[in-house]
Design a protein around this motif. Structure first.
Motif, PDB file in Angstrom:
ATOM      1  N   TYR A  94       0.838  -1.209   0.000  1.00 17.69           N
ATOM      2  CA  TYR A  94       0.000   0.000   0.000  1.00 17.69           C
ATOM      3  C   TYR A  94       0.870   1.255   0.000  1.00 17.69           C
ATOM      4  CZ  TYR A  94      -3.408   3.477   1.437  1.00 17.69           C
ATOM      5  OH  TYR A  94      -4.190   4.588   1.503  1.00 17.69           O
ATOM      6  N   ILE A  95       1.913   1.243   0.806  1.00 10.92           N
ATOM      7  CA  ILE A  95       2.801   2.409   0.890  1.00 10.92           C
ATOM      8  C   ILE A  95       3.611   2.573  -0.391  1.00 10.92           C
ATOM      9  CG2 ILE A  95       4.833   3.328   2.087  1.00 10.92           C
ATOM     10  CD1 ILE A  95       3.697   2.045   4.639  1.00 10.92           C
ATOM     11  N   MET A  96       4.038   1.454  -0.989  1.00 12.69           N
ATOM     12  CA  MET A  96       4.927   1.515  -2.148  1.00 12.69           C
ATOM     13  C   MET A  96       4.195   1.619  -3.488  1.00 12.69           C
ATOM     14  SD  MET A  96       7.919   1.640  -0.928  1.00 12.69           S
ATOM     15  CE  MET A  96       8.971   1.339  -2.332  1.00 12.69           C
ATOM     16  N   GLN A  97       2.868   1.625  -3.476  1.00 11.57           N
ATOM     17  CA  GLN A  97       2.157   1.732  -4.748  1.00 11.57           C
ATOM     18  C   GLN A  97       2.469   3.066  -5.418  1.00 11.57           C
ATOM     19  OE1 GLN A  97      -1.973   1.284  -3.970  1.00 11.57           O
ATOM     20  NE2 GLN A  97      -2.164   3.161  -2.813  1.00 11.57           N
ATOM     21  N   ALA A  98       2.382   3.058  -6.732  1.00 14.26           N
ATOM     22  CA  ALA A  98       2.744   4.244  -7.516  1.00 14.26           C
ATOM     23  C   ALA A  98       1.776   5.391  -7.211  1.00 14.26           C
ATOM     24  CB  ALA A  98       2.709   3.910  -8.995  1.00 14.26           C
ATOM     25  N   ASP A  99       2.340   6.562  -7.011  1.00 18.37           N
ATOM     26  CA  ASP A  99       1.536   7.765  -6.810  1.00 18.37           C
ATOM     27  C   ASP A  99       2.023   8.810  -7.813  1.00 18.37           C
ATOM     28  OD1 ASP A  99       3.518   9.697  -5.214  1.00 18.37           O
ATOM     29  OD2 ASP A  99       3.711   7.671  -4.406  1.00 18.37           O
ATOM     30  N   PRO A 100       1.235   9.843  -8.071  1.00 20.44           N
ATOM     31  CA  PRO A 100       1.610  10.815  -9.106  1.00 20.44           C
ATOM     32  C   PRO A 100       2.968  11.494  -8.877  1.00 20.44           C
ATOM     33  CG  PRO A 100      -0.672  11.146  -8.444  1.00 20.44           C
ATOM     34  CD  PRO A 100      -0.097  10.116  -7.527  1.00 20.44           C
ATOM     35  N   VAL A 101       3.309  11.779  -7.637  1.00 19.42           N
ATOM     36  CA  VAL A 101       4.568  12.469  -7.363  1.00 19.42           C
ATOM     37  C   VAL A 101       5.755  11.567  -7.675  1.00 19.42           C
ATOM     38  CG1 VAL A 101       5.965  13.581  -5.580  1.00 19.42           C
ATOM     39  CG2 VAL A 101       3.508  13.927  -5.608  1.00 19.42           C
ATOM     40  N   SER A 102       5.723  10.322  -7.229  1.00 17.49           N
ATOM     41  CA  SER A 102       6.847   9.423  -7.485  1.00 17.49           C
ATOM     42  C   SER A 102       6.921   9.038  -8.966  1.00 17.49           C
ATOM     43  CB  SER A 102       6.808   8.200  -6.586  1.00 17.49           C
ATOM     44  OG  SER A 102       5.546   7.641  -6.539  1.00 17.49           O
ATOM     45  N   VAL A 103       5.789   8.957  -9.653  1.00 18.88           N
ATOM     46  CA  VAL A 103       5.813   8.698 -11.098  1.00 18.88           C
ATOM     47  C   VAL A 103       6.468   9.876 -11.818  1.00 18.88           C
ATOM     48  CG1 VAL A 103       4.355   8.435 -13.145  1.00 18.88           C
ATOM     49  CG2 VAL A 103       3.854   7.125 -11.083  1.00 18.88           C
ATOM     50  N   PHE A 104       6.124  11.091 -11.425  1.00 22.89           N
ATOM     51  CA  PHE A 104       6.735  12.281 -12.023  1.00 22.89           C
ATOM     52  C   PHE A 104       8.243  12.292 -11.789  1.00 22.89           C
ATOM     53  CE2 PHE A 104       8.176  16.693 -11.481  1.00 22.89           C
ATOM     54  CZ  PHE A 104       7.899  17.195 -12.747  1.00 22.89           C
ATOM     55  N   ILE A 105       8.657  11.946 -10.567  1.00 17.05           N
ATOM     56  CA  ILE A 105      10.085  11.901 -10.244  1.00 17.05           C
ATOM     57  C   ILE A 105      10.776  10.833 -11.088  1.00 17.05           C
ATOM     58  CG2 ILE A 105      11.738  11.310  -8.426  1.00 17.05           C
ATOM     59  CD1 ILE A 105       9.757  12.650  -6.453  1.00 17.05           C
ATOM     60  N   ALA A 106      10.136   9.669 -11.232  1.00 18.29           N
ATOM     61  CA  ALA A 106      10.725   8.581 -12.011  1.00 18.29           C
ATOM     62  C   ALA A 106      10.864   8.970 -13.475  1.00 18.29           C
ATOM     63  CB  ALA A 106       9.876   7.323 -11.872  1.00 18.29           C
ATOM     64  N   GLN A 107       9.877   9.665 -14.011  1.00 17.43           N
ATOM     65  CA  GLN A 107       9.943  10.087 -15.402  1.00 17.43           C
ATOM     66  C   GLN A 107      11.074  11.089 -15.624  1.00 17.43           C
ATOM     67  OE1 GLN A 107       5.950  11.462 -15.984  1.00 17.43           O
ATOM     68  NE2 GLN A 107       5.204   9.450 -16.649  1.00 17.43           N
ATOM     69  N   ASN A 108      11.355  11.915 -14.626  1.00 17.88           N
ATOM     70  CA  ASN A 108      12.430  12.897 -14.773  1.00 17.88           C
ATOM     71  C   ASN A 108      13.814  12.307 -14.469  1.00 17.88           C
ATOM     72  OD1 ASN A 108      10.803  15.022 -15.590  1.00 17.88           O
ATOM     73  ND2 ASN A 108      10.301  15.566 -13.487  1.00 17.88           N
ATOM     74  N   ILE A 109      13.868  11.311 -13.595  1.00 18.87           N
ATOM     75  CA  ILE A 109      15.155  10.680 -13.266  1.00 18.87           C
ATOM     76  C   ILE A 109      15.515   9.631 -14.315  1.00 18.87           C
ATOM     77  CG2 ILE A 109      16.311   9.152 -11.614  1.00 18.87           C
ATOM     78  CD1 ILE A 109      14.928  10.568  -9.387  1.00 18.87           C
ATOM     79  N   GLY A 110      14.532   8.993 -14.928  1.00 18.19           N
ATOM     80  CA  GLY A 110      14.760   7.907 -15.881  1.00 18.19           C
ATOM     81  C   GLY A 110      15.764   8.222 -16.964  1.00 18.19           C
ATOM     82  N   PRO A 111      15.628   9.344 -17.676  1.00 19.76           N
ATOM     83  CA  PRO A 111      16.610   9.646 -18.715  1.00 19.76           C
ATOM     84  C   PRO A 111      18.030   9.839 -18.178  1.00 19.76           C
ATOM     85  CG  PRO A 111      14.653  10.978 -19.010  1.00 19.76           C
ATOM     86  CD  PRO A 111      14.506  10.258 -17.699  1.00 19.76           C
TER      87      PRO A 111
END
Length: 114
Positions: A94-111
């Motif tokens: 429940y705590i580790m499920q994807a949320d909008p903030v962490s998805v946004f961070i992942a999209q910016n860190i990914g490249p």
């Protein structure tokens, strides 16, 4: 005789509670009628709001980093695996499920990671 002993014990406990409260510091103020009133200082939490904000930000950055490093599909699969486990694992899912903030961070860190 037992009644007097019980009264004495309760008074002694009250004095000990006051002593423990005053051991953390106290302040004395004079009321308008001239009576001096002594009150213990309130105990403040050692964890400030600033610390909680930093902790939450670090946790979101950590989740974003995991999502970027593992990939979104792999991350979601691992969270689904946690969700069918014990009570502690379900809480973790429940705590580790994807949320909008962490998805946004992942999209910016990914490249940057690739």
């Amino acid at each position: 005789m037992g009644e007097h002993r019980d009264q004495f014990q309760s008074r002694l406990q009250q004095i000990n509670r006051k002593h423990m409260a005053m051991s953390g510091g106290y302040s004395a103020k004079m009321r308008p009628d001239g009576l001096l009133v002594i009150k213990p200082h309130r105990v403040q939490s050692r964890i400030s709001a600033r610390t909680l904000v930093f902790l939450a930000a670090f946790f979101l950055l950590f989740k974003g980093f995991l999502m970027a490093a593992l990939g979104f599909d792999s991350y979601d699969e691992r969270v689904r695996t946690l969700a069918v486990g014990s009570v502690v694992e379900r809480a973790g899912a429940y705590i580790m499920q994807a949320d909008p903030v962490s998805v946004f961070i992942a999209q910016n860190i990914g490249p940057v990671l690739r």
